[in-house]
Design a protein around this motif. Structure first.
Motif, PDB file in Angstrom:
ATOM      1  N   SER A   1       0.820  -1.213   0.000  1.00 19.39           N
ATOM      2  CA  SER A   1       0.000   0.000   0.000  1.00 19.39           C
ATOM      3  C   SER A   1       0.851   1.258   0.000  1.00 19.39           C
ATOM      4  O   SER A   1       0.351   2.355  -0.240  1.00 19.39           O
ATOM      5  CB  SER A   1      -0.926   0.012   1.219  1.00 19.39           C
ATOM      6  OG  SER A   1      -0.164  -0.006   2.424  1.00 19.39           O
ATOM      7  N   SER A   2       2.159   1.098   0.274  1.00 19.77           N
ATOM      8  CA  SER A   2       3.037   2.269   0.301  1.00 19.77           C
ATOM      9  C   SER A   2       4.478   1.837   0.038  1.00 19.77           C
ATOM     10  O   SER A   2       4.834   0.664   0.194  1.00 19.77           O
ATOM     11  CB  SER A   2       2.965   2.977   1.655  1.00 19.77           C
ATOM     12  OG  SER A   2       3.497   2.157   2.681  1.00 19.77           O
ATOM     13  N   ILE A   3       5.282   2.799  -0.389  1.00 22.47           N
ATOM     14  CA  ILE A   3       6.722   2.599  -0.502  1.00 22.47           C
ATOM     15  C   ILE A   3       7.429   3.798   0.120  1.00 22.47           C
ATOM     16  O   ILE A   3       6.886   4.910   0.168  1.00 22.47           O
ATOM     17  CB  ILE A   3       7.196   2.423  -1.968  1.00 22.47           C
ATOM     18  CG1 ILE A   3       6.804   3.630  -2.828  1.00 22.47           C
ATOM     19  CG2 ILE A   3       6.670   1.129  -2.544  1.00 22.47           C
ATOM     20  CD1 ILE A   3       7.427   3.595  -4.224  1.00 22.47           C
ATOM     21  N   THR A   4       8.632   3.542   0.596  1.00 19.50           N
ATOM     22  CA  THR A   4       9.462   4.586   1.183  1.00 19.50           C
ATOM     23  C   THR A   4      10.563   4.967   0.199  1.00 19.50           C
ATOM     24  O   THR A   4      11.210   4.095  -0.373  1.00 19.50           O
ATOM     25  CB  THR A   4      10.104   4.092   2.492  1.00 19.50           C
ATOM     26  OG1 THR A   4       9.079   3.766   3.423  1.00 19.50           O
ATOM     27  CG2 THR A   4      11.003   5.149   3.087  1.00 19.50           C
ATOM     28  N   ILE A   5      10.772   6.268   0.016  1.00 16.08           N
ATOM     29  CA  ILE A   5      11.820   6.762  -0.874  1.00 16.08           C
ATOM     30  C   ILE A   5      12.754   7.678  -0.092  1.00 16.08           C
ATOM     31  O   ILE A   5      12.308   8.680   0.464  1.00 16.08           O
ATOM     32  CB  ILE A   5      11.243   7.532  -2.082  1.00 16.08           C
ATOM     33  CG1 ILE A   5      10.316   6.631  -2.906  1.00 16.08           C
ATOM     34  CG2 ILE A   5      12.368   8.086  -2.953  1.00 16.08           C
ATOM     35  CD1 ILE A   5       9.689   7.327  -4.105  1.00 16.08           C
ATOM     36  N   TRP A   6      14.035   7.294  -0.041  1.00 15.01           N
ATOM     37  CA  TRP A   6      15.041   8.237   0.445  1.00 15.01           C
ATOM     38  C   TRP A   6      15.396   9.130  -0.733  1.00 15.01           C
ATOM     39  O   TRP A   6      15.908   8.664  -1.750  1.00 15.01           O
ATOM     40  CB  TRP A   6      16.305   7.514   0.897  1.00 15.01           C
ATOM     41  CG  TRP A   6      16.154   6.699   2.141  1.00 15.01           C
ATOM     42  CD1 TRP A   6      15.031   6.490   2.889  1.00 15.01           C
ATOM     43  CD2 TRP A   6      17.201   5.956   2.788  1.00 15.01           C
ATOM     44  NE1 TRP A   6      15.299   5.665   3.948  1.00 15.01           N
ATOM     45  CE2 TRP A   6      16.622   5.328   3.908  1.00 15.01           C
ATOM     46  CE3 TRP A   6      18.551   5.760   2.513  1.00 15.01           C
ATOM     47  CZ2 TRP A   6      17.366   4.509   4.770  1.00 15.01           C
ATOM     48  CZ3 TRP A   6      19.299   4.952   3.358  1.00 15.01           C
ATOM     49  CH2 TRP A   6      18.715   4.339   4.479  1.00 15.01           C
ATOM     50  N   HIS A   7      15.135  10.427  -0.605  1.00 15.37           N
ATOM     51  CA  HIS A   7      15.344  11.314  -1.749  1.00 15.37           C
ATOM     52  C   HIS A   7      16.159  12.527  -1.360  1.00 15.37           C
ATOM     53  O   HIS A   7      16.184  12.951  -0.199  1.00 15.37           O
ATOM     54  CB  HIS A   7      13.999  11.732  -2.358  1.00 15.37           C
ATOM     55  CG  HIS A   7      13.372  12.919  -1.677  1.00 15.37           C
ATOM     56  ND1 HIS A   7      13.187  14.125  -2.297  1.00 15.37           N
ATOM     57  CD2 HIS A   7      12.932  13.079  -0.410  1.00 15.37           C
ATOM     58  CE1 HIS A   7      12.632  14.988  -1.461  1.00 15.37           C
ATOM     59  NE2 HIS A   7      12.460  14.383  -0.316  1.00 15.37           N
TER      60      HIS A   7
END
Length: 429
Positions: free
Chosen positions: A34-40
């Motif tokens: 349902s979600s993803i994490t992005i280090w940006h």
């Protein structure tokens, strides 16, 4: 889409830890994520930030952004990575020297079979690839390293834009006593000091020939007549001949941009990603900037720029142990390099690096100069795929300050490369 702010940068580690807990093994393998994490990178362009939002709207998968401050981007990323913390998507540099410390074979998903790879010309394997495996999805046009110049300053002095290091010295001589700094150097920012020595070697690195030989331990950086030592010697010669601004050891790249635009300096060596800062100096007037500032390729004896993939819009899919989230990460990369790519290019606007999309109109003269330099025989920066080159800016900044010699700087870099290459178990070491 959620994001930390720059003001809240000190809370990034805590937030990242909580988000990483959502990616723990066994958490959601049986259902779609349902979600993803992005280090940006906190300096992401509006176009890239819009990409995240469009992915959410297209897929219904929430994007949780974790800001990595741009002014400490590499060190913050590698420190967090070393703790075992992992995002679902990592935005990071595509050069091998940055990728190797992350141990991609163990920690990154293989993207080699995704359609964007074959559509990216010869961008791979020069970038984002280790041992023939593609780990990076590069969506942004490479950073182009060359020399910015003030058109009126050179014209008034009867000088032409440089194409070689001999030309740089001629401009230095031609501006002697004029009150204009021939070349603005930015020792206070440190990273720009490595650009001129690297540019010297560009013409020797067609097809990454020189860089590959150094990386394989076939040619040492300490060769007395090699491109690396000669580039350091040429840089020291410019310093000794008074070609740099009086405050070169403390000057910043922001001041370099202002100085070249204002005409208090004739030249500065930077990359194409500072275009927005030059545009801001011109009051966001692209036509005025084109009238004032130009950009040219410069190498030892020929006009050859160096290029390197930048972190903005370069994405990796780390292995998290959660099959659903790993699949969602691949879905994001497929969107960023496929259905969502035209909008990303249009929003820049940016020159595309993946075939099958239309190049936007209305680029400025200065932006077109970057593209022309890239198309006309640019060479990948020779340090891009050499392990252990992270300390080079420190060495060139010391050289600028007269705290070391070219030979000593080469010795130090050879030792750093040897140590990192052996630690990584690279062939030839």
């Amino acid at each position: 889409m959620k994001s930390t702010s720059l003001a809240a940068a000190t809370t990034v580690v805590v937030l990242a830890a909580s988000l990483a807990a959502c990616s723990a093994p066994g958490g959601g393998d049986d259902a779609a994520a349902s979600s993803i994490t992005i280090w940006h990178n906190s300096a992401d362009s509006p176009a890239v930030l819009d990409l995240y939002e469009r992915f959410e709207a297209e897929t219904g998968i929430a994007v949780e952004l974790v800001d990595i401050p741009s002014d400490a981007f590499e060190s913050t990323t590698t420190t967090k990575w070393a703790t075992g913390d992992r995002p679902d998507i990592l935005e990071y540099h595509p050069v091998k020297s940055a990728l190797l410390p992350l141990n991609p074979a163990a920690n990154m998903q293989d993207l080699s079979d995704l359609p964007f790879v074959e559509k990216s010309g010869d961008l791979y394997p020069a970038m984002g690839t280790v041992d023939g495996v593609v780990y990076a999805a590069i969506t942004g046009f490479p950073s182009i390293f060359g020399v910015y110049y003030n058109k009126q300053v050179l014209a008034d002095a009867g000088l032409e834009p440089p194409t070689s290091f001999e030309d740089l010295q001629s401009i230095c001589d031609g501006l002697a006593g004029s009150g204009v700094a021939p070349i603005y150097e930015s020792g206070g920012s440190a990273w720009p000091t490595q650009i001129l020595p690297l540019l010297y070697g560009s013409e020797f690195n067609a097809g990454d020939e020189y860089g590959s030989a150094v990386a394989a331990n076939e040619r040492p950086l300490t060769e007395p007549d090699g491109p690396f030592v000669k580039g350091l010697e040429a840089y020291a010669s410019l310093r000794d001949n008074g070609c740099f601004n009086a405050d070169a050891t403390s000057g910043t790249f922001e001041n370099a941009i202002t100085a070249v635009y204002d005409g208090t300096a004739a030249l500065t060596a930077l990359h194409s990603d500072v275009y927005a800062s030059f545009l801001a100096a011109a009051g966001d007037d692209a036509a005025l900037l084109d009238e004032t500032v130009g950009f040219v390729p410069v190498s030892a004896t020929e006009p050859v720029v160096a290029y390197a993939g930048g972190p903005i819009g370069t994405f990796y899919a780390p292995k998290t142990g959660d099959a659903a989230r790993e699949a969602a990460a691949i879905q994001f990369i497929e969107f960023a390099t496929g259905a969502g790519y035209q909008d990303l290019v249009d929003a820049g606007p940016a020159f595309p690096v993946i075939d099958g999309v239309t190049t936007p109109d209305d680029f400025s003269e200065l932006q077109l100069a970057f593209k022309a330099a890239y198309d006309d025989g640019a060479a990948v920066a020779f340090n891009s795929n050499i392990a252990g080159f992270g300390g080079f800016a420190t060495e060139t900044t010391k050289l600028l300050a007269g705290q070391t010699t070219p030979a000593e700087a080469a010795d130090s870099m050879q030792a750093q490369v040897e140590q990192a290459s052996k630690a990584a178990g690279l062939p030839g070491w």
